[in-house]
Design an enzyme around this catalytic site. Sequence first.
Site, PDB file in Angstrom:
ATOM      1  N   LEU A  71      -7.758  -0.188  -2.741  1.00  0.00           N
ATOM      2  CA  LEU A  71      -6.565  -1.352  -3.378  1.00  0.00           C
ATOM      3  C   LEU A  71      -6.498  -2.448  -3.570  1.00  0.00           C
ATOM      4  CD1 LEU A  71      -3.482  -1.677  -3.058  1.00  0.00           C
ATOM      5  CD2 LEU A  71      -3.469   0.754  -3.070  1.00  0.00           C
ATOM      6  N   ARG A  72      -6.616  -3.073  -5.281  1.00  0.00           N
ATOM      7  CA  ARG A  72      -6.246  -4.712  -4.795  1.00  0.00           C
ATOM      8  C   ARG A  72      -4.511  -5.055  -5.188  1.00  0.00           C
ATOM      9  NH1 ARG A  72     -11.010  -6.217  -9.176  1.00  0.00           N
ATOM     10  NH2 ARG A  72      -9.766  -3.683  -9.306  1.00  0.00           N
ATOM     11  N   ASN A 116     -14.496  -5.164   3.480  1.00  0.00           N
ATOM     12  CA  ASN A 116     -13.507  -5.962   3.016  1.00  0.00           C
ATOM     13  C   ASN A 116     -14.746  -6.863   3.528  1.00  0.00           C
ATOM     14  OD1 ASN A 116     -11.894  -4.993   2.037  1.00  0.00           O
ATOM     15  ND2 ASN A 116     -10.037  -5.659   3.170  1.00  0.00           N
ATOM     16  N   VAL A 165       0.887  -0.933   0.221  1.00  0.00           N
ATOM     17  CA  VAL A 165       0.211  -0.216  -0.228  1.00  0.00           C
ATOM     18  C   VAL A 165       0.718   1.356  -0.111  1.00  0.00           C
ATOM     19  CG1 VAL A 165      -1.581   1.124   1.444  1.00  0.00           C
ATOM     20  CG2 VAL A 165      -1.953  -0.895   1.027  1.00  0.00           C
ATOM     21  N   CYS A 174      -5.637  -9.609   2.989  1.00  0.00           N
ATOM     22  CA  CYS A 174      -6.660  -8.379   3.561  1.00  0.00           C
ATOM     23  C   CYS A 174      -7.937  -9.499   4.389  1.00  0.00           C
ATOM     24  CB  CYS A 174      -6.883  -7.299   2.969  1.00  0.00           C
ATOM     25  SG  CYS A 174      -5.510  -6.989   2.167  1.00  0.00           S
ATOM     26  N   ASP A 176      10.476   3.946   5.551  1.00  0.00           N
ATOM     27  CA  ASP A 176       9.915   2.704   5.929  1.00  0.00           C
ATOM     28  C   ASP A 176      11.145   2.295   7.018  1.00  0.00           C
ATOM     29  OD1 ASP A 176       8.309  -0.349   4.845  1.00  0.00           O
ATOM     30  OD2 ASP A 176       9.985  -0.611   6.184  1.00  0.00           O
ATOM     31  N   LYS A 227     -14.321   0.410   5.741  1.00  0.00           N
ATOM     32  CA  LYS A 227     -13.205  -0.262   5.649  1.00  0.00           C
ATOM     33  C   LYS A 227     -13.222  -1.528   6.058  1.00  0.00           C
ATOM     34  CE  LYS A 227      -9.756  -1.817   3.716  1.00  0.00           C
ATOM     35  NZ  LYS A 227      -9.703  -1.983   2.461  1.00  0.00           N
ATOM     36  N   GLY A 286     -13.868 -20.626  -6.007  1.00  0.00           N
ATOM     37  CA  GLY A 286     -12.048 -20.455  -5.724  1.00  0.00           C
ATOM     38  C   GLY A 286     -11.638 -21.833  -5.085  1.00  0.00           C
ATOM     39  N   LEU A 314     -18.372 -12.620  -7.864  1.00  0.00           N
ATOM     40  CA  LEU A 314     -18.544 -14.041  -7.936  1.00  0.00           C
ATOM     41  C   LEU A 314     -18.235 -15.026  -8.308  1.00  0.00           C
ATOM     42  CD1 LEU A 314     -22.745 -12.145  -8.615  1.00  0.00           C
ATOM     43  CD2 LEU A 314     -21.539 -13.434  -6.362  1.00  0.00           C
TER      44      LEU A 314
HETATM   45  P1  NAD Z   1       2.912  -4.926   4.058  1.00  0.00           P
HETATM   46  O1  NAD Z   1       3.516  -5.872   4.852  1.00  0.00           O
HETATM   47  O2  NAD Z   1       3.481  -5.228   2.435  1.00  0.00           O
HETATM   48  O3  NAD Z   1       4.001  -3.190   4.680  1.00  0.00           O
HETATM   49  C1  NAD Z   1       3.819  -2.548   5.573  1.00  0.00           C
HETATM   50  C2  NAD Z   1       5.165  -1.847   6.094  1.00  0.00           C
HETATM   51  O4  NAD Z   1       5.340  -1.209   6.617  1.00  0.00           O
HETATM   52  C3  NAD Z   1       6.694  -2.977   5.490  1.00  0.00           C
HETATM   53  O5  NAD Z   1       7.410  -2.793   5.102  1.00  0.00           O
HETATM   54  C4  NAD Z   1       7.244  -2.072   7.196  1.00  0.00           C
HETATM   55  O6  NAD Z   1       8.425  -2.378   7.279  1.00  0.00           O
HETATM   56  C5  NAD Z   1       6.962  -1.006   7.353  1.00  0.00           C
HETATM   57  N1  NAD Z   1       6.771  -0.622   8.995  1.00  0.00           N
HETATM   58  C6  NAD Z   1       6.350  -1.419  10.291  1.00  0.00           C
HETATM   59  N2  NAD Z   1       6.521  -1.072  10.943  1.00  0.00           N
HETATM   60  C7  NAD Z   1       6.871   0.246  10.662  1.00  0.00           C
HETATM   61  C8  NAD Z   1       7.393   1.369  11.664  1.00  0.00           C
HETATM   62  N3  NAD Z   1       6.628   1.387  12.044  1.00  0.00           N
HETATM   63  N4  NAD Z   1       7.745   2.539  10.784  1.00  0.00           N
HETATM   64  C9  NAD Z   1       8.131   2.620   9.758  1.00  0.00           C
HETATM   65  N5  NAD Z   1       7.766   1.770   8.773  1.00  0.00           N
HETATM   66  C10 NAD Z   1       7.589   0.904   9.214  1.00  0.00           C
HETATM   67  O7  NAD Z   1       1.775  -4.266   4.513  1.00  0.00           O
HETATM   68  P2  NAD Z   1       0.741  -4.142   3.650  1.00  0.00           P
HETATM   69  O8  NAD Z   1       0.301  -4.799   2.194  1.00  0.00           O
HETATM   70  O9  NAD Z   1       1.443  -2.780   2.487  1.00  0.00           O
HETATM   71  O10 NAD Z   1      -0.444  -3.173   4.608  1.00  0.00           O
HETATM   72  C11 NAD Z   1      -0.275  -2.378   4.802  1.00  0.00           C
HETATM   73  C12 NAD Z   1      -2.057  -2.266   5.022  1.00  0.00           C
HETATM   74  O11 NAD Z   1      -2.943  -1.173   4.271  1.00  0.00           O
HETATM   75  C13 NAD Z   1      -2.492  -2.803   5.973  1.00  0.00           C
HETATM   76  O12 NAD Z   1      -3.273  -2.119   7.309  1.00  0.00           O
HETATM   77  C14 NAD Z   1      -3.409  -3.287   5.637  1.00  0.00           C
HETATM   78  O13 NAD Z   1      -4.767  -3.894   5.694  1.00  0.00           O
HETATM   79  C15 NAD Z   1      -3.790  -2.241   4.303  1.00  0.00           C
HETATM   80  N6  NAD Z   1      -5.004  -2.963   2.787  1.00  0.00           N
HETATM   81  C16 NAD Z   1      -3.393  -2.739   2.406  1.00  0.00           C
HETATM   82  C17 NAD Z   1      -4.200  -3.301   1.189  1.00  0.00           C
HETATM   83  C18 NAD Z   1      -2.992  -4.141  -0.129  1.00  0.00           C
HETATM   84  O14 NAD Z   1      -3.399  -4.927  -0.818  1.00  0.00           O
HETATM   85  N7  NAD Z   1      -2.290  -4.393   0.421  1.00  0.00           N
HETATM   86  C19 NAD Z   1      -5.078  -2.620   0.350  1.00  0.00           C
HETATM   87  C20 NAD Z   1      -5.985  -2.299   1.489  1.00  0.00           C
HETATM   88  C21 NAD Z   1      -5.374  -1.926   2.903  1.00  0.00           C
HETATM   89  C1  UGA Z   2      -9.247  -6.990  -1.267  1.00  0.00           C
HETATM   90  C2  UGA Z   2     -10.191  -5.855  -1.881  1.00  0.00           C
HETATM   91  O1  UGA Z   2     -10.651  -6.680  -3.124  1.00  0.00           O
HETATM   92  C3  UGA Z   2      -9.195  -4.491  -1.949  1.00  0.00           C
HETATM   93  O2  UGA Z   2     -10.483  -3.540  -2.454  1.00  0.00           O
HETATM   94  C4  UGA Z   2      -9.387  -4.225  -0.203  1.00  0.00           C
HETATM   95  O3  UGA Z   2      -8.516  -2.720  -0.755  1.00  0.00           O
HETATM   96  C5  UGA Z   2      -7.842  -5.097   0.122  1.00  0.00           C
HETATM   97  O4  UGA Z   2      -8.483  -6.808  -0.003  1.00  0.00           O
HETATM   98  C6  UGA Z   2      -7.364  -4.895   1.320  1.00  0.00           C
HETATM   99  O5  UGA Z   2      -7.795  -4.527   2.261  1.00  0.00           O
HETATM  100  O6  UGA Z   2      -6.530  -5.062   1.585  1.00  0.00           O
HETATM  101  P1  UGA Z   2      -7.108  -7.967  -2.054  1.00  0.00           P
HETATM  102  O7  UGA Z   2      -6.978  -8.610  -1.187  1.00  0.00           O
HETATM  103  O8  UGA Z   2      -5.645  -7.776  -3.180  1.00  0.00           O
HETATM  104  O9  UGA Z   2      -8.182  -6.823  -2.487  1.00  0.00           O
HETATM  105  O10 UGA Z   2      -7.642  -9.086  -3.572  1.00  0.00           O
HETATM  106  P2  UGA Z   2      -8.788  -9.428  -4.003  1.00  0.00           P
HETATM  107  O11 UGA Z   2      -9.214  -9.382  -5.326  1.00  0.00           O
HETATM  108  O12 UGA Z   2     -10.295  -8.900  -3.151  1.00  0.00           O
HETATM  109  O13 UGA Z   2      -9.164 -10.661  -3.839  1.00  0.00           O
HETATM  110  C7  UGA Z   2      -9.214 -11.210  -2.097  1.00  0.00           C
HETATM  111  C8  UGA Z   2      -8.999 -13.342  -2.466  1.00  0.00           C
HETATM  112  O14 UGA Z   2     -10.606 -13.661  -3.287  1.00  0.00           O
HETATM  113  C9  UGA Z   2      -8.006 -14.051  -3.153  1.00  0.00           C
HETATM  114  O15 UGA Z   2      -8.084 -15.131  -2.802  1.00  0.00           O
HETATM  115  C10 UGA Z   2      -9.183 -14.038  -4.918  1.00  0.00           C
HETATM  116  O16 UGA Z   2      -8.373 -15.209  -5.675  1.00  0.00           O
HETATM  117  C11 UGA Z   2     -10.561 -14.473  -3.949  1.00  0.00           C
HETATM  118  N1  UGA Z   2     -11.609 -13.768  -5.493  1.00  0.00           N
HETATM  119  C12 UGA Z   2     -11.469 -13.113  -5.572  1.00  0.00           C
HETATM  120  C13 UGA Z   2     -12.505 -15.366  -5.607  1.00  0.00           C
HETATM  121  O17 UGA Z   2     -12.162 -16.195  -5.073  1.00  0.00           O
HETATM  122  N2  UGA Z   2     -13.273 -14.737  -5.830  1.00  0.00           N
HETATM  123  C14 UGA Z   2     -13.922 -13.962  -6.632  1.00  0.00           C
HETATM  124  O18 UGA Z   2     -14.572 -13.427  -6.745  1.00  0.00           O
HETATM  125  C15 UGA Z   2     -13.050 -12.103  -6.260  1.00  0.00           C
END
Ligand code: NAD
Ligand code: UGA
Length: 461
Positions: free
Chosen positions: A152-153, A210, A11, A262, A30, A206, A255, A252
């Site tokens: 974002l996904r 999800n 993110v 997430c 980071d 949020k 899988g 829908l």
């Molecule tokens: P990630 O684990 O990929 O990245 C987190 C980063 O934060 C790591 O690089 C870590 O080293 C760093 N970090 C941790 N503690 C720190 C600190 N005190 N100071 C500076 N850096 C620090 O996680 P992510 O997937 O990017 O997710 C981050 C958040 O966003 C989570 O809450 C997640 O639920 C949310 N989110 C994720 C997604 C996704 O698709 N991955 C989408 C929407 C929301």
């Molecule tokens: C999901 C949400 O789609 C994002 O909007 C959100 O920001 C993110 O979580 C988050 O909060 O971090 P992501 O985990 O990247 O995004 O991936 P998705 O595309 O949502 O898929 C999640 C899981 O559901 C995967 O294992 C995927 O294969 C599965 N899936 C998704 C299905 O089995 N069927 C579907 O129709 C859609």
Amino acid sequence: MQIAMIGAGYVGLTTATCFAEIGHEVACHDADSERIRQLETGELPIYEPRLEEAMRRVVASGKLRFSRSGADCVSGADVVFLAVGTPAMRDGGIDLSQVEAAARLVSRWLKPGAVVAIKSTVVAGTCRRVREIMAEERQSLDFSVAANPEFLREGSAIEDFLCPDRIVIGCDDRRSASLLSEVYRPLTERGAPKVLSSTPNAELIKYAANAFLALKIGFINEVADLCAQTGADVGPVAEGIGLDRRIGPSFLRPGPGYGGSCFPKDTCAFAATGRDRGARQFLIETLIERNEKRKAALAGRVIAQGGLRKGSVVAVLGLAFKANTDDVRESAALTIAPILQKAGLRVRAHDPKAMTNARQWLRDVEWADTAYEAAHGADAVVVLTEWEEYKNIDLGRLACTMSQRVVFDYRNLLDPRAVAAHGLIYFSLGRPPVSPAGKSTRGRVSALAGTRRRVAAPARD
Ligand code: NAD
Ligand code: UGA
């Protein structure tokens, strides 16, 4: 506007890059200094389509930079985003330690009047908690804390950020509303809807979003199982219900159970919050249990329907939790492969992008460089991730290279008739079975059983 991004994960990196793309000056920090070193040399620590080119472009234009120093990043910023991890704890609750540590770090260097916006997914009340922590750390500081959850996904992160369904801004004062509205102005001017609300509302939007999306997946997975028992086909059924605008066509696809960093953790945190606050989320609690059981049940189907013996080779195609990412967190493969191994089967695995990450979690797996190498001499192929390259796999080549010809397509990627035409026995999800001889492939493939001892499938869920 000057922006600081704390956290350079999926993110943090994507949003920092996109904020720079839309014209802001962004500094990204980071806690992992090795990650910053890599980024400074232009190397990306994650795989995300289009991110590398976009990041290089904004770094070259001077709009994005990386820093090992929190002070350097934060001190000039008008808005500081926290995009650190919020993993699940053992009891399903959320571990806020990274958010709290980041809040302490930021409070030391924040300039007066700046806004701290929490992008991480956090439970209702976290903004208030962060505000308290920061006020304790620097009592005289004038600042605001806002919630700005990210939707974002992985795999389509850049498009999702730049063309969002909505931008949610949770704030309890005018300053954060106005500064964050300004940050997103380039997107709202292009038509992105903005939801301006309170911080607990934004935090809950949020989680509820999800949880609802995960429910849709859990629902269609169970419908697929019903289709399989009634001779219906989940494809047209999903299409038919999805055309109702109140339901919508997305999420829908049946899988092997949802995975990723997430949905599994966020549904658990949502349920834990419900238990803590005396408003149990029974639907979600059931969903969590059913989703885990599904992964194990599908492993059981491979063993039971594939007519496999101890020592049989199973090629697992797809280790990432979905296509177009290298992320394996909570992926179906991480549950299914060990169950197959425990039953005495040999697992050979392939993934176009996620092998390095999967190696950290899977033991005694034979790693293959291509899908065909994985399938060479295999008794069964199990497709777990919907990669385009598996969708376009050469079925003739696959059929020639396999030993026994059983394919489990747990993403409904392949065309059943084309698979059958190549002499493969095909099992998918919620679609009528088609066998090479035109006979039903319900039940076991006993005709394919060799002389080795048959392995017992785990108990059905
Ligand atoms: P990630 O684990 O990929 O990245 C987190 C980063 O934060 C790591 O690089 C870590 O080293 C760093 N970090 C941790 N503690 C720190 C600190 N005190 N100071 C500076 N850096 C620090 O996680 P992510 O997937 O990017 O997710 C981050 C958040 O966003 C989570 O809450 C997640 O639920 C949310 N989110 C994720 C997604 C996704 O698709 N991955 C989408 C929407 C929301
Ligand atoms: C999901 C949400 O789609 C994002 O909007 C959100 O920001 C993110 O979580 C988050 O909060 O971090 P992501 O985990 O990247 O995004 O991936 P998705 O595309 O949502 O898929 C999640 C899981 O559901 C995967 O294992 C995927 O294969 C599965 N899936 C998704 C299905 O089995 N069927 C579907 O129709 C859609």
